[in-house]
Enzyme design. Sequence first.
Site, PDB file in Angstrom:
ATOM      1  N   GLU A 120       0.822  -1.199   0.000  1.00  0.00           N
ATOM      2  CA  GLU A 120       0.000   0.000   0.000  1.00  0.00           C
ATOM      3  C   GLU A 120       0.862   1.256   0.000  1.00  0.00           C
ATOM      4  O   GLU A 120       1.948   1.290   0.590  1.00  0.00           O
ATOM      5  CB  GLU A 120      -0.903   0.014   1.237  1.00  0.00           C
ATOM      6  CG  GLU A 120      -1.888  -1.137   1.279  1.00  0.00           C
ATOM      7  CD  GLU A 120      -2.782  -1.132   2.513  1.00  0.00           C
ATOM      8  OE1 GLU A 120      -3.567  -2.081   2.669  1.00  0.00           O
ATOM      9  OE2 GLU A 120      -2.696  -0.179   3.322  1.00  0.00           O
ATOM     10  N   GLU A 186      -8.787   1.684  -4.379  1.00  0.00           N
ATOM     11  CA  GLU A 186      -9.829   1.346  -3.412  1.00  0.00           C
ATOM     12  C   GLU A 186     -10.568   2.580  -2.937  1.00  0.00           C
ATOM     13  O   GLU A 186      -9.965   3.552  -2.481  1.00  0.00           O
ATOM     14  CB  GLU A 186      -9.253   0.594  -2.200  1.00  0.00           C
ATOM     15  CG  GLU A 186     -10.329   0.221  -1.197  1.00  0.00           C
ATOM     16  CD  GLU A 186      -9.883  -0.774  -0.140  1.00  0.00           C
ATOM     17  OE1 GLU A 186     -10.706  -1.120   0.746  1.00  0.00           O
ATOM     18  OE2 GLU A 186      -8.715  -1.224  -0.190  1.00  0.00           O
TER      19      GLU A 186
END
Length: 277
Positions: A120, A186
């Site tokens: 991430e 996301e």
Amino acid sequence: MSATARKTAPMPDDIKAMKGGTPIVSLTAYTTPTAEALDEHCDFVLVGDSVGMVLHGLPSTLGVSMDMMVMHGKAVARGLKTAMMVVDMPFGSYEESPERAFRNAARIMGETGAGAVKLEGGVHMAETIGFLVARGIPVMGHIGLTPQSINTLGGYKVQGRDAQRAQVMADAEAVSNAGAFAVVLEKVPQTLADEITAAVPIPTIGIGASAGCDGQILVVDDMLGLFTAFKPKFVKRYGALAEDMEKAIAAYAKDVRARSFPAPEHVFADAAPKAKA
């Protein structure tokens, strides 16, 4: 090329080459039986750190360890033949330095046989992504809502609205320029997801983003209706397995208490007596 038409699992470059073509299909998996069920339908399967919440009852992904990811990665690998496996790098395994990230990514790749790792972060992780890619570790990026950063993001909020829009775009470009072969978007606004998809040369994999992304991913237990602690807006449930499971367990318990299970067909008779000479 569809997963059912392949004889061997794709490589990261094969996934990258799917940019702009037939949408890429992905789901998470944490066990061998689930991986076997997904294999012929998915282009890649993600061993997500969501395993901490879905299977281990953790309140977030922050408590997931390297040992957990390796264990579940090995299990999923046993169930895959035609889908590529990507394994999440857990919180704390890559943020400190590129060198530490490499050591942990190399362990994941070596012990699980994964085709790539996912981590991430955008601009601030570009150096680490480049470091890994230069040393033979294929990387999938993940920007927008990054669950490992929920304490600094203020929760599971949509990312990329208003003042954040330019930052999320910059994150996508940084991840792509650093050498990632794909990037998960996301919980970002649909128009921004479409702009990012058009702007970067690598596939975008949406989860709460846009149907215009190059592919989609969901947590398999959410999609199957097996994990029901909460239901994100972006999840479409294609099954109701938790409800079915509860009904089946209740029926089993009822039969056991009524002594109707096991029935004669479920038990074994004594051996037939030997005939006398």
